[in-house]
Design an enzyme around this catalytic site. Structure first.
Site, PDB file in Angstrom:
ATOM      1  N   GLY A   1      31.840 -28.630  -0.543  1.00  0.00           N
ATOM      2  CA  GLY A   1      30.791 -29.748  -0.131  1.00  0.00           C
ATOM      3  C   GLY A   1      31.742 -31.061  -0.179  1.00  0.00           C
ATOM      4  O   GLY A   1      32.861 -30.980   0.429  1.00  0.00           O
ATOM      5  N   PHE A   2      31.039 -32.076  -0.489  1.00  0.00           N
ATOM      6  CA  PHE A   2      31.736 -33.471   0.147  1.00  0.00           C
ATOM      7  C   PHE A   2      33.177 -33.200  -0.670  1.00  0.00           C
ATOM      8  O   PHE A   2      34.089 -33.743  -0.069  1.00  0.00           O
ATOM      9  CB  PHE A   2      30.924 -34.775  -0.467  1.00  0.00           C
ATOM     10  CG  PHE A   2      29.890 -35.101   0.460  1.00  0.00           C
ATOM     11  CD1 PHE A   2      30.203 -35.796   1.374  1.00  0.00           C
ATOM     12  CD2 PHE A   2      28.522 -34.385   0.025  1.00  0.00           C
ATOM     13  CE1 PHE A   2      28.907 -35.937   2.241  1.00  0.00           C
ATOM     14  CE2 PHE A   2      27.678 -34.757   1.010  1.00  0.00           C
ATOM     15  CZ  PHE A   2      27.712 -35.638   2.201  1.00  0.00           C
ATOM     16  N   GLY A   3      33.225 -33.104  -1.943  1.00  0.00           N
ATOM     17  CA  GLY A   3      34.689 -33.273  -2.646  1.00  0.00           C
ATOM     18  C   GLY A   3      35.477 -32.303  -2.102  1.00  0.00           C
ATOM     19  O   GLY A   3      36.578 -32.346  -1.986  1.00  0.00           O
TER      20      GLY A   3
ATOM     21  N   VAL B   1      31.366 -17.695  -7.186  1.00  0.00           N
ATOM     22  CA  VAL B   1      32.245 -17.709  -8.261  1.00  0.00           C
ATOM     23  C   VAL B   1      31.252 -17.633  -9.569  1.00  0.00           C
ATOM     24  O   VAL B   1      30.410 -18.070  -9.795  1.00  0.00           O
ATOM     25  CB  VAL B   1      33.109 -18.854  -8.412  1.00  0.00           C
ATOM     26  CG1 VAL B   1      33.947 -18.959  -9.686  1.00  0.00           C
ATOM     27  CG2 VAL B   1      34.091 -19.009  -7.176  1.00  0.00           C
TER      28      VAL B   1
ATOM     29  N   GLU C   1      13.011 -41.820  -0.591  1.00  0.00           N
ATOM     30  CA  GLU C   1      13.116 -41.611   0.895  1.00  0.00           C
ATOM     31  C   GLU C   1      12.238 -40.463   1.322  1.00  0.00           C
ATOM     32  O   GLU C   1      11.604 -40.436   2.396  1.00  0.00           O
ATOM     33  CB  GLU C   1      14.536 -40.948   1.256  1.00  0.00           C
ATOM     34  CG  GLU C   1      15.483 -41.850   1.065  1.00  0.00           C
ATOM     35  CD  GLU C   1      17.022 -41.465   0.810  1.00  0.00           C
ATOM     36  OE1 GLU C   1      17.872 -42.291   0.987  1.00  0.00           O
ATOM     37  OE2 GLU C   1      17.371 -39.998   0.968  1.00  0.00           O
TER      38      GLU C   1
HETATM   39  C1  LIG Z   1      18.631 -34.926  -1.297  1.00  0.00           C
HETATM   40  C2  LIG Z   1      19.524 -35.505  -1.702  1.00  0.00           C
HETATM   41  C3  LIG Z   1      20.217 -36.896  -1.050  1.00  0.00           C
HETATM   42  C4  LIG Z   1      21.140 -37.384  -1.504  1.00  0.00           C
HETATM   43  N1  LIG Z   1      21.528 -38.780  -0.705  1.00  0.00           N
HETATM   44  C5  LIG Z   1      22.752 -39.189  -0.991  1.00  0.00           C
HETATM   45  C6  LIG Z   1      22.901 -40.524  -0.410  1.00  0.00           C
HETATM   46  O1  LIG Z   1      22.124 -41.180   0.389  1.00  0.00           O
HETATM   47  N2  LIG Z   1      24.228 -41.166  -0.755  1.00  0.00           N
HETATM   48  C7  LIG Z   1      25.237 -40.549  -1.625  1.00  0.00           C
HETATM   49  O2  LIG Z   1      26.058 -40.989  -1.870  1.00  0.00           O
HETATM   50  N3  LIG Z   1      24.931 -39.258  -2.165  1.00  0.00           N
HETATM   51  C8  LIG Z   1      23.510 -38.800  -1.955  1.00  0.00           C
HETATM   52  N4  LIG Z   1      23.353 -37.459  -2.586  1.00  0.00           N
HETATM   53  C9  LIG Z   1      24.466 -37.240  -3.647  1.00  0.00           C
HETATM   54  C10 LIG Z   1      25.274 -36.237  -2.742  1.00  0.00           C
HETATM   55  O3  LIG Z   1      24.752 -35.394  -2.050  1.00  0.00           O
HETATM   56  C11 LIG Z   1      26.294 -35.773  -3.849  1.00  0.00           C
HETATM   57  O4  LIG Z   1      26.773 -36.584  -4.713  1.00  0.00           O
HETATM   58  C12 LIG Z   1      27.478 -34.813  -3.260  1.00  0.00           C
HETATM   59  O5  LIG Z   1      26.950 -33.832  -2.321  1.00  0.00           O
HETATM   60  C13 LIG Z   1      28.383 -34.220  -4.259  1.00  0.00           C
HETATM   61  O6  LIG Z   1      29.460 -33.611  -3.909  1.00  0.00           O
HETATM   62  P1  LIG Z   1      30.158 -32.402  -4.416  1.00  0.00           P
HETATM   63  O7  LIG Z   1      31.357 -32.014  -3.695  1.00  0.00           O
HETATM   64  O8  LIG Z   1      30.263 -32.801  -5.969  1.00  0.00           O
HETATM   65  O9  LIG Z   1      28.867 -31.117  -4.538  1.00  0.00           O
HETATM   66  P2  LIG Z   1      28.288 -30.682  -3.192  1.00  0.00           P
HETATM   67  O10 LIG Z   1      28.464 -31.623  -2.315  1.00  0.00           O
HETATM   68  O11 LIG Z   1      26.754 -30.210  -3.838  1.00  0.00           O
HETATM   69  O12 LIG Z   1      28.976 -29.287  -2.815  1.00  0.00           O
HETATM   70  C14 LIG Z   1      29.097 -28.126  -3.905  1.00  0.00           C
HETATM   71  C15 LIG Z   1      29.429 -26.957  -3.172  1.00  0.00           C
HETATM   72  O13 LIG Z   1      29.919 -25.875  -4.151  1.00  0.00           O
HETATM   73  C16 LIG Z   1      29.308 -24.575  -3.806  1.00  0.00           C
HETATM   74  N5  LIG Z   1      29.070 -23.900  -5.135  1.00  0.00           N
HETATM   75  C17 LIG Z   1      28.354 -24.464  -6.047  1.00  0.00           C
HETATM   76  N6  LIG Z   1      28.458 -23.269  -7.074  1.00  0.00           N
HETATM   77  C18 LIG Z   1      29.123 -22.530  -6.489  1.00  0.00           C
HETATM   78  C19 LIG Z   1      29.612 -21.066  -6.863  1.00  0.00           C
HETATM   79  N7  LIG Z   1      29.334 -20.590  -8.303  1.00  0.00           N
HETATM   80  N8  LIG Z   1      30.605 -20.501  -6.348  1.00  0.00           N
HETATM   81  C20 LIG Z   1      30.853 -20.757  -5.031  1.00  0.00           C
HETATM   82  N9  LIG Z   1      30.442 -21.998  -4.376  1.00  0.00           N
HETATM   83  C21 LIG Z   1      29.727 -22.919  -5.297  1.00  0.00           C
HETATM   84  C22 LIG Z   1      27.909 -25.007  -2.977  1.00  0.00           C
HETATM   85  O14 LIG Z   1      27.517 -24.147  -2.179  1.00  0.00           O
HETATM   86  C23 LIG Z   1      28.378 -26.269  -2.419  1.00  0.00           C
HETATM   87  O15 LIG Z   1      28.798 -26.178  -1.133  1.00  0.00           O
HETATM   88  C24 LIG Z   1      22.082 -36.906  -2.435  1.00  0.00           C
HETATM   89  C25 LIG Z   1      21.838 -35.645  -3.020  1.00  0.00           C
HETATM   90  C26 LIG Z   1      20.801 -34.958  -2.521  1.00  0.00           C
HETATM   91  C27 LIG Z   1      20.490 -33.673  -3.213  1.00  0.00           C
END
Ligand SMILES: Cc1cc2nc3c(=O)[nH]c(=O)nc-3n(C[C@H](O)[C@H](O)[C@H](O)COP(=O)(O)OP(=O)(O)OC[C@H]3O[C@@H](n4cnc5c(N)ncnc54)[C@H](O)[C@@H]3O)c2cc1C
Length: 452
Positions: A22-24, A88, A180
């Protein structure tokens, strides 16, 4: 257990495993790209999803492909990175292995957990079926199908009460996602009824935003939240604060002791961390974020790091940083660079410091809010800035161009290009709407007593 460095193992290539692209996770992988370190990125999806624009897929403004990008394609240019499509299911911290659902184990020298978050139904997981959240393309398409099908069925309905129920949408949760979504549903409904339908009365359209707390947008300053509420009410959204939802079923929502028939119910009332903490045997409430040190290392796990929504990194005020894309992205970038420094030079990086680039929410066409801490912005200018920032944040140039063109076209024409009801619409997790065909079939079934 000692911390191996390149100096200790000169001929060995270090292996960093990242769970989640994802983003991180993606930012971390890119920061480790083209280095001497071997990197494996594991994700259960083959695409990176731009979640902030999922509500536009749910309301037919964008197509799923506009906001998703194959992970493999994004990382293809880095020869030291391989991508694994897999789920995972656990971590063996002693053996330094990640367990996959198909029984395969992948060893690591350093592990980055970036598994994000999921919707929290606060103990009512049975509500998920009737009120999907907005976390995946699948859910966004479910909501879109549901919304569009309800309008089609309302056009054919002859009974006013049925029409009203079909044209009623309830969005639960007054955070940025709920706001939104409510604004976009109201704008979509009014546009479609006014232009494309012949048998619908615009006064039957109801969009209700339910918030359990005293006000919407609690993470924003009060005057911005007030502006957002006034704007929503101006475009026909009924905003009900201090109104917790009491029950949800496929065809109604209960609040204030009253049952309201509704056809489209969307959940946006809160998130919890992915279950990754339980893989490490961490104590605490299920859904709690993983506590990390200032360098994002998981407490008491020297080779494991956690970033993004699933991690509880503390800000300068000792409160966990918010679950936002900008936090996850900055942490991923920092950690990739930090791991590179630790593994190739053996030096310890400085602690992670979050730089707030502004918190934003869009409310409707021409209206958004921005909170930069010391100053705020609202209205058309904020909306323009919101659009520029979101286009810029999309994962590649092609998507930026595609989305920009669609937004400009939509702004000029108010058209929604992705108003597609697929033939196999209404998948199993979406409830069946009352449909003449279904009603007729169940009557026949009752009469004949046969299984159909
Ligand atoms: C509808 C919505 C609107 C949003 N709007 C905003 C906004 O306007 N501005 C903002 O800053 N933030 C916004 N956010 C929040 C932002 O999207 C999250 O903070 C961000 O995605 C977090 O990034 P991350 O890398 O932690 O997780 P994610 O981006 O969610 O990525 C997690 C990844 O891990 C993978 N994964 C999870 N579990 C497993 C597993 N067991 N095995 C293998 N892969 C796995 C998933 O498939 C995914 O690809 C929004 C969120 C949502 C849901």
């Amino acid at each position: 257990m000692t911390n191996p460095t390149l100096a200790e193992t000169p001929n060995k290539k270090h292996h960093v495993v990242i769970i989640g692209a994802g983003f991180g996770g993606l930012a971390c992988a890119k920061a480790l790209g083209d280095t001497e370190i071997e990197v494996t990125v594991i994700d259960r999806r083959n695409h990176n999803l731009f979640q902030p624009l999922l509500y536009q897929v749910a309301t037919a403004a964008l197509s799923p492909a506009d906001i998703s990008e194959p992970i493999r394609r994004t990382l293809a240019r880095y020869r030291n990175i391989r991508v694994v499509l897999a789920e995972v299911t656990g971590i063996d911290a002693v053996a330094q292995e990640v367990k996959l659902s198909d029984g395969i184990a992948i060893g690591y020298d350093r592990l980055v957990i970036a598994t994000g978050s999921e919707y929290n139904y606060f103990g009512h997981d049975d509500w998920r079926r009737a009120a999907p959240g907005l976390k995946s393309v699948h859910e966004a398409r479910q909501i879109r199908h549901h919304l569009l099908l309800a309008f089609e069925k309302a056009e054919r309905a002859t009974d006013d009460a049925e029409k009203r129920a079909l044209l009623t949408s309830v969005v639960i949760g007054g955070g940025p996602t709920g706001v939104e979504m409510a604004g976009a549903v109201s704008e979509l409904g009014r546009f479609m009824i006014g232009r494309d339908f012949r048998n619908l009365d615009p006064s039957f359209l109801r969009v209700i935003l339910l918030e359990a707390g005293p006000r919407i947008l609690s993470s924003f300053p009060e005057d911005l939240a007030r502006y957002a509420q006034d704007y929503l009410e101006g475009i026909g959204v009924e905003v009900l604060t201090a109104t917790p939802v009491e029950a949800i079923a496929t065809d109604h929502v209960v609040f204030n002791g009253t049952k309201l028939p509704a056809s489209c119910i969307v959940w946006g009332a809160g998130v919890k961390a992915s279950p990754a903490g339980t893989w490490l045997g961490l104590e605490g409430k299920p859904g709690a974020r993983i506590p990390v040190d200032p360098d994002l290392q998981v407490k008491d796990h020297p080779f494991i790091y956690a970033i993004g929504d699933t991690a509880a990194a503390l800000g300068p005020d000792d409160k966990p940083l918010p679950a936002l894309a900008q936090v996850a992205k900055q942490q991923g970038h920092y950690l990739g660079k930090a791991l590179c420094q630790t593994l190739t030079k053996g030096t310890k990086p400085e602690a992670f410091r979050f730089r707030n680039r502004g918190n934003t929410a869009v409310i409707g066409r021409n209206a958004a809010i921005f909170d930069f801490g010391r100053w705020q912005l609202k209205g058309r200018l904020a909306w323009l800035l919101w659009a520029i920032v979101h286009v810029y944040l999309l994962v590649n140039f092609e998507k930026r161009i595609l989305v920009s063109i669609q937004w400009i076209w939509r702004y000029l024409t108010s058209q929604r290009g992705a108003r597609l009801i697929e033939e196999d619409a209404v998948p199993s997790t979406v409830r069946d709407l009352p449909d003449r065909g279904n009603v007729e079939a169940s009557r026949l079934q009752e009469r004949s007593g046969e299984e159909m």
